[in-house]
Write a protein that holds these residues in place. Structure first.
Motif, PDB file in Angstrom:
ATOM      1  N   ASN A   1       6.437   0.937   1.592  1.00  0.00           N
ATOM      2  CA  ASN A   1       5.164   0.609   0.930  1.00  0.00           C
ATOM      3  C   ASN A   1       4.741  -0.836   1.143  1.00  0.00           C
ATOM      4  O   ASN A   1       3.850  -1.315   0.428  1.00  0.00           O
ATOM      5  CB  ASN A   1       5.254   0.902  -0.568  1.00  0.00           C
ATOM      6  N   ILE A   3      -1.943   0.058  10.822  1.00  0.00           N
ATOM      7  CA  ILE A   3      -1.969  -0.963   9.770  1.00  0.00           C
ATOM      8  C   ILE A   3      -1.351  -2.277  10.267  1.00  0.00           C
ATOM      9  O   ILE A   3      -1.936  -3.357  10.121  1.00  0.00           O
ATOM     10  CB  ILE A   3      -1.228  -0.482   8.506  1.00  0.00           C
ATOM     11  N   ASP A  16      -9.638  -2.131   3.701  1.00  0.00           N
ATOM     12  CA  ASP A  16      -8.853  -0.967   4.120  1.00  0.00           C
ATOM     13  C   ASP A  16      -8.367  -0.182   2.901  1.00  0.00           C
ATOM     14  O   ASP A  16      -7.624  -0.702   2.070  1.00  0.00           O
ATOM     15  CB  ASP A  16      -7.652  -1.414   4.959  1.00  0.00           C
ATOM     16  N   GLU A  17      -8.759   1.074   2.809  1.00  0.00           N
ATOM     17  CA  GLU A  17      -8.397   1.896   1.654  1.00  0.00           C
ATOM     18  C   GLU A  17      -6.905   2.209   1.572  1.00  0.00           C
ATOM     19  O   GLU A  17      -6.420   2.619   0.510  1.00  0.00           O
ATOM     20  CB  GLU A  17      -9.179   3.208   1.695  1.00  0.00           C
ATOM     21  N   ASN A  18      -6.183   2.009   2.680  1.00  0.00           N
ATOM     22  CA  ASN A  18      -4.745   2.258   2.666  1.00  0.00           C
ATOM     23  C   ASN A  18      -3.946   1.109   2.056  1.00  0.00           C
ATOM     24  O   ASN A  18      -2.756   1.255   1.781  1.00  0.00           O
ATOM     25  CB  ASN A  18      -4.231   2.506   4.084  1.00  0.00           C
ATOM     26  N   GLY A  38       0.857  -1.191   0.000  1.00  0.00           N
ATOM     27  CA  GLY A  38       0.000   0.000   0.000  1.00  0.00           C
ATOM     28  C   GLY A  38       0.882   1.226   0.000  1.00  0.00           C
ATOM     29  O   GLY A  38       2.008   1.193   0.506  1.00  0.00           O
ATOM     30  N   GLU A  39       0.390   2.310  -0.542  1.00  0.00           N
ATOM     31  CA  GLU A  39       1.214   3.498  -0.681  1.00  0.00           C
ATOM     32  C   GLU A  39       1.543   4.107   0.685  1.00  0.00           C
ATOM     33  O   GLU A  39       0.641   4.482   1.439  1.00  0.00           O
ATOM     34  CB  GLU A  39       0.510   4.537  -1.558  1.00  0.00           C
ATOM     35  N   GLU A  40       2.856   4.163   0.991  1.00  0.00           N
ATOM     36  CA  GLU A  40       3.369   4.758   2.231  1.00  0.00           C
ATOM     37  C   GLU A  40       2.653   4.229   3.478  1.00  0.00           C
ATOM     38  O   GLU A  40       2.345   4.972   4.411  1.00  0.00           O
ATOM     39  CB  GLU A  40       3.266   6.283   2.171  1.00  0.00           C
ATOM     40  N   ILE A  41       2.413   2.916   3.511  1.00  0.00           N
ATOM     41  CA  ILE A  41       1.691   2.365   4.663  1.00  0.00           C
ATOM     42  C   ILE A  41       2.518   2.408   5.943  1.00  0.00           C
ATOM     43  O   ILE A  41       1.965   2.293   7.042  1.00  0.00           O
ATOM     44  CB  ILE A  41       1.212   0.913   4.401  1.00  0.00           C
ATOM     45  N   LYS A  84       1.109   5.059   8.035  1.00  0.00           N
ATOM     46  CA  LYS A  84      -0.315   4.974   8.354  1.00  0.00           C
ATOM     47  C   LYS A  84      -0.506   4.228   9.677  1.00  0.00           C
ATOM     48  O   LYS A  84      -0.278   3.012   9.748  1.00  0.00           O
ATOM     49  CB  LYS A  84      -1.071   4.240   7.231  1.00  0.00           C
ATOM     50  N   SER A 134      -3.516  -2.008  -0.901  1.00  0.00           N
ATOM     51  CA  SER A 134      -3.894  -2.224  -2.298  1.00  0.00           C
ATOM     52  C   SER A 134      -3.826  -3.676  -2.745  1.00  0.00           C
ATOM     53  O   SER A 134      -4.622  -4.103  -3.580  1.00  0.00           O
ATOM     54  CB  SER A 134      -3.009  -1.376  -3.216  1.00  0.00           C
TER      55      SER A 134
END
Length: 406
Positions: free
Chosen positions: A307, A284, A332-334, A275-278, A281, A336
């Protein structure tokens, strides 16, 4: 009758009243019939003040030999005062510094960060037993050593802890007692969190990791000389009693004292969540691990990147874990995507000497590079290194790594 090594830190002998209180605690044990070897640090801030004076006076042009001699004055002064305090209380005492024939701790010639010559030190330490048999309480300078040329050496800042555990091992002491300005090992730094609680006991491995990552209670290198047969504890100076409760240091186990290389007999599965820059976040990693925990799926290893988060689990749990984490990714939108990778072999290398071995990871991994074996992931602590490689390369990697330790 017990043989006790009692080490007093700089704060615990920070002034005359504290030195006398410390001396009285030693005499109390002596009067019980116990033998006591005292190890002292420099009186509070003495070493720092000496270093500041040297810097101003010499503009940092002092030689290592000169500097070692100057900073040794703190411990040599403490030893003389403490020994005098003991004698003022009616017992026989003798201070032991590197200029004396009785000096036990022999090192290499790295004057400001010396390594102990254990074999020679064990032999030299026996003279302290003769003093104890004569009813004399030796007061030994902590932090200091002497090389084969007779030059004073130092064991690095905090080295008095090393002195105490080293003498405990060399003399086959019954107990090593570290007297500090706190009542033991705390659950966290009490200066940063008032809710900190004293621990009744802690393992050598836990204590080593705490010390290495910033806890100021004990020098991490001191614990390499801790053996299971010798009891050890950390107590506060305010008790004025060496039998006071504190935090007991447990271990190490026989296995933890050995150099070992182990190969996990079953392959592991690797799950990678992206995920982008997880990494930036919050929550996570907690969400992923708690999802597996609820289903009693154990995580063997974790690796994080900007990521991605990679989890190593048992192969038998792979399919269930894959489905569970896929549901998390979808919700989870964070996150992918999720991948279930190839079979992985895990090799664990352990040794209590790793903490004193610069470049050990390079030494372990170099044979794998030479044989073109790819490392999927690597993690390390103070006493162990864990390497993950492709399963097909596992046995060969194991043999190569084992050759390094042998």
């Amino acid at each position: 009758m017990s043989l006790i090594i009692a080490k007093f830190g700089g704060t615990s002998i920070g002034n005359g009243k504290r030195i006398r209180k410390a001396a009285q605690s030693v005499v109390k044990e002596y009067m019980k019939g116990n033998k006591v070897v005292v190890v002292v640090s420099a009186i509070n801030r003495t070493t720092d003040e000496l270093l500041e004076i040297v810097e101003e006076a010499t503009n940092n042009t002092i030689t290592e030999k000169q500097l070692a001699e100057v900073v040794s004055m703190g411990e040599m002064t403490s030893a003389r005062i403490f020994s005098s305090a003991l004698e003022s209380l009616g017992v026989k005492s003798e201070y032991i510094d590197p200029y004396k024939d009785e000096w036990p701790i022999i090192t290499d010639s790295n004057l400001l960060d010396a390594k102990v010559d254990l074999k020679t030190t064990i032999k030299k330490s026996k003279i302290l037993l003769k003093l104890l048999d004569q009813g004399i309480i030796p007061v030994v300078c902590g932090f200091l050593g002497r090389d084969k040329h007779g030059y004073i050496t130092t064991l690095g800042r905090g080295g008095s802890d090393i002195t105490a555990f080293l003498l405990g091992r060399c003399l086959n002491a019954d107990e090593v007692i570290i007297v500090t300005d706190v009542g033991g090992v705390m659950s966290t730094d009490p200066n940063k969190l008032q809710e900190a609680k004293k621990l009744d006991k802690i393992s050598v491995e836990e204590m080593r990791d705490l010390a290495t990552h910033g806890a100021q209670v004990l020098h991490p290198h001191a614990l390499k000389y801790k053996v299971p047969e010798i009891k050890a504890k950390i107590i506060g100076f305010e008790h004025g009693d060496l039998s006071a409760p504190g935090t007991e240091i447990i271990g190490p186990s026989k296995k933890e004292q050995l150099k070992t290389v182990t190969f996990n007999s079953e392959p592991l599965a690797v799950l990678a969540v992206v995920g982008e820059e997880i990494l930036n976040k919050p929550g996570i990693l907690a969400k992923l691990t708690s999802t597996l925990s609820k289903k009693n799926i154990n995580i063997i290893g974790v690796s994080t990147g900007k990521n991605s988060i990679t989890l190593f689990i048992k192969k038998e749990d792979a399919q269930e874990a894959h489905k569970l984490l896929h549901d998390v990714v979808v919700e989870d939108e964070n996150l992918s995507s999720l991948s279930l990778g190839r079979d992985i072999a895990m090799i664990t290398i352990s040794s209590p000497e790793f903490i004193d071995t610069p470049g050990i990871i390079s030494e372990i991994t170099e044979p794998l590079r030479e044989h073109n074996l790819n490392i999927v992931e690597i993690s390390s602590s103070q006493t162990s290194v864990v390497i993950f490689v492709d399963w097909d390369d596992g046995k060969k990697a194991y043999e190569l790594v084992r050759g390094v330790l042998e």
